[in-house]
Design a protein around this motif. Structure first.
Motif, mmCIF file in Angstrom:
data_model
loop_
_atom_site.group_PDB
_atom_site.id
_atom_site.type_symbol
_atom_site.label_atom_id
_atom_site.label_comp_id
_atom_site.label_asym_id
_atom_site.label_seq_id
_atom_site.Cartn_x
_atom_site.Cartn_y
_atom_site.Cartn_z
ATOM 1 N N ARG A 85 0.840 -1.204 0.000
ATOM 2 C CA ARG A 85 0.000 0.000 0.000
ATOM 3 C C ARG A 85 0.872 1.251 0.000
ATOM 4 N NH1 ARG A 85 -1.524 3.363 4.238
ATOM 5 N NH2 ARG A 85 -3.486 4.505 3.938
ATOM 6 N N ILE A 86 1.909 1.258 0.826
ATOM 7 C CA ILE A 86 2.814 2.409 0.901
ATOM 8 C C ILE A 86 3.520 2.601 -0.437
ATOM 9 C CG2 ILE A 86 4.896 3.310 2.015
ATOM 10 C CD1 ILE A 86 4.012 1.872 4.559
ATOM 11 N N ILE A 87 3.939 1.499 -1.045
ATOM 12 C CA ILE A 87 4.644 1.607 -2.324
ATOM 13 C C ILE A 87 3.726 2.185 -3.401
ATOM 14 C CG2 ILE A 87 5.839 0.332 -4.136
ATOM 15 C CD1 ILE A 87 6.719 -1.658 -2.022
ATOM 16 N N LEU A 88 2.487 1.696 -3.472
ATOM 17 C CA LEU A 88 1.537 2.220 -4.460
ATOM 18 C C LEU A 88 1.326 3.713 -4.281
ATOM 19 C CD1 LEU A 88 -1.194 -0.577 -4.650
ATOM 20 C CD2 LEU A 88 0.420 0.066 -6.442
ATOM 21 N N CYS A 89 1.207 4.157 -3.036
ATOM 22 C CA CYS A 89 1.005 5.584 -2.781
ATOM 23 C C CYS A 89 2.242 6.396 -3.163
ATOM 24 C CB CYS A 89 0.654 5.806 -1.308
ATOM 25 S SG CYS A 89 -0.976 5.167 -0.831
#
Length: 405
Positions: A85-89
């Motif tokens: 999730r952090i990477i996508l953001c």
């Protein structure tokens, strides 16, 4: 366990919040495709502003593909146990930055730097988004969730790219890139708000990446991916030129047909998602073969506007299914190396994109449009035959261990 803990709900179907999370990722694919292809309608204006040739400015299309091919496995290696999730953001934030760099660039060199940033974004985002449906939605809804996520590809072509060209024509090319950056900011807010925690399926290492090439079906899947996407982009890059010079279509008819191609691709996304859920091997083979047969029909009967129109619409539908069917096949072929397989798939896809566009350009100059499209068609038909003949994925083994069942 609920999706709030980063895993799909135990219920048979996705919840409203899970569908909203899927939609947030789909918005990301839409913004990414729009960003990647928006220069198509703006190259002439940008060349005039920078005093560069159209060919040099056209590097805006090839540079991101090469950067993406490197970034897909590299980012996955560096991500290790980081929440996806952090990477996508972070990648959505990079999309905003890359478009702003291009929008405010004083020269072509800075533009290409911005496009390298986009290429990193493209490679990493596709590597993660191609498997994220299985992390958000329960198994019964994964096919539909994947279709929604990858529908951003067709929607970007149908809506995003023409809208960017329209904005560029009315307000200048810089405003077009700034508009995409603004939309990317909205996508970022949606993802921060809606995405659940997405823990990694594995910690990707060089050993994991190398293991993909020891799985016969995965090896074949990657080869087929390269052939299919090289054939697609060798042909697609010159579809408009063929319809204009061989079919003799008027500009208004051509524009409508290209819009129809995008709409057909949108339909193909959902058809491919439904079929891939049932049979990934045959869906993969069928999409590749149908794509090649459609291109071949265009080259053989392209003098007729009716035949050309039917062929282009069938082509669009087949290509819409391909980005769904390919990762579906790879997920079965390398079930224990899912994130590694995804990153290599994206890397090979981008290599095929760049190789196909480059070789297609040289071929058009040397042997002509029809011959180029025919060779591209043969490559994609051969892909389908390879998958049908050698792509069984129920007996794959690595070092004697069963990898998928």
């Amino acid at each position: 366990m609920s999706s709030e803990a980063g895993r799909p709900a135990t219920g048979p179907h996705a919840t409203t919040r899970e569908w909203m999370a899927v939609g947030a990722v789909a918005l990301g694919t839409f913004a990414l495709v729009t960003s990647e292809f928006i220069p198509v309608g703006l190259i002439t204006r940008m060349s005039a502003d920078f005093g560069s040739s159209d060919g040099a400015t056209g590097l805006m299309m090839t540079v991101p593909a090469f950067a993406a091919a490197i970034a897909a496995p590299a980012v996955m290696l560096g991500a290790r146990r980081m929440d996806r999730r952090i990477i996508l953001c972070l990648l959505s934030a990079l999309l905003v930055i890359s478009n702003l760099v291009v929008g405010y660039a004083p020269n072509l060199g800075v533009v290409l730097f911005g496009r390298v940033l986009l290429g990193i974004d493209v490679g990493a985002f596709w590597a993660i988004s191609s498997i994220v449906a299985g992390k958000i939605a329960p198994s019964a809804s994964v096919g539909r969730a994947s279709s929604i996520i990858f529908a951003g590809i067709s929607l970007g072509s149908v809506v995003g790219v023409p809208a960017g060209a329209l904005i560029g024509s009315a307000f200048g090319w810089r405003t077009a890139f700034e508009s995409v950056a603004a939309f990317g900011l909205l996508v970022l807010v949606a993802q921060v708000t809606l995405l659940p925690r997405l823990p990694p399926s594995e910690v990707v290492t060089m050993r994991h990446l190398a293991a993909i090439f020891r799985i016969p079906s995965a090896r074949l899947g990657l080869l087929a991916c390269f052939l299919a996407f090289a054939g697609q982009f060798a042909a697609y890059t010159y579809m408009g030129a063929f319809l204009e010079h061989v079919t003799k279509m008027q500009p208004a008819v051509l524009s409508s047909l290209l819009l129809g191609y995008g709409v057909a691709g949108f339909v193909g996304n959902f058809v491919g998602g439904a079929l891939s859920q049932r049979g990934p091997r045959l869906t993969y083979a069928g999409a590749a073969a149908a794509l090649g047969l459609s291109v071949l029909a265009l080259t053989l009967g392209g003098q007729s506007q009716t035949v050309a129109s039917i062929a282009v619409l069938a082509w669009g539908c087949a290509f819409g299914a391909l980005p769904i069917a390919t990762p579906g096949f790879m997920a079965r072929a390398a079930a224990k190396e899912l994130e590694s397989a995804s990153s290599m798939f994206v890397s090979i896809l981008q290599m095929g994109f760049a190789f196909g566009a480059f070789v297609g350009g040289r071929a058009v100059d040397s042997v002509g449009l029809s011959a180029t499209l025919s060779c591209a068609a043969i490559a994609t038909i051969a892909t389908g035959i390879l998958i049908v003949r050698f792509g069984r994925i129920d007996e794959g083994r690595v070092d004697g261990d069963v990898v998928f069942e």
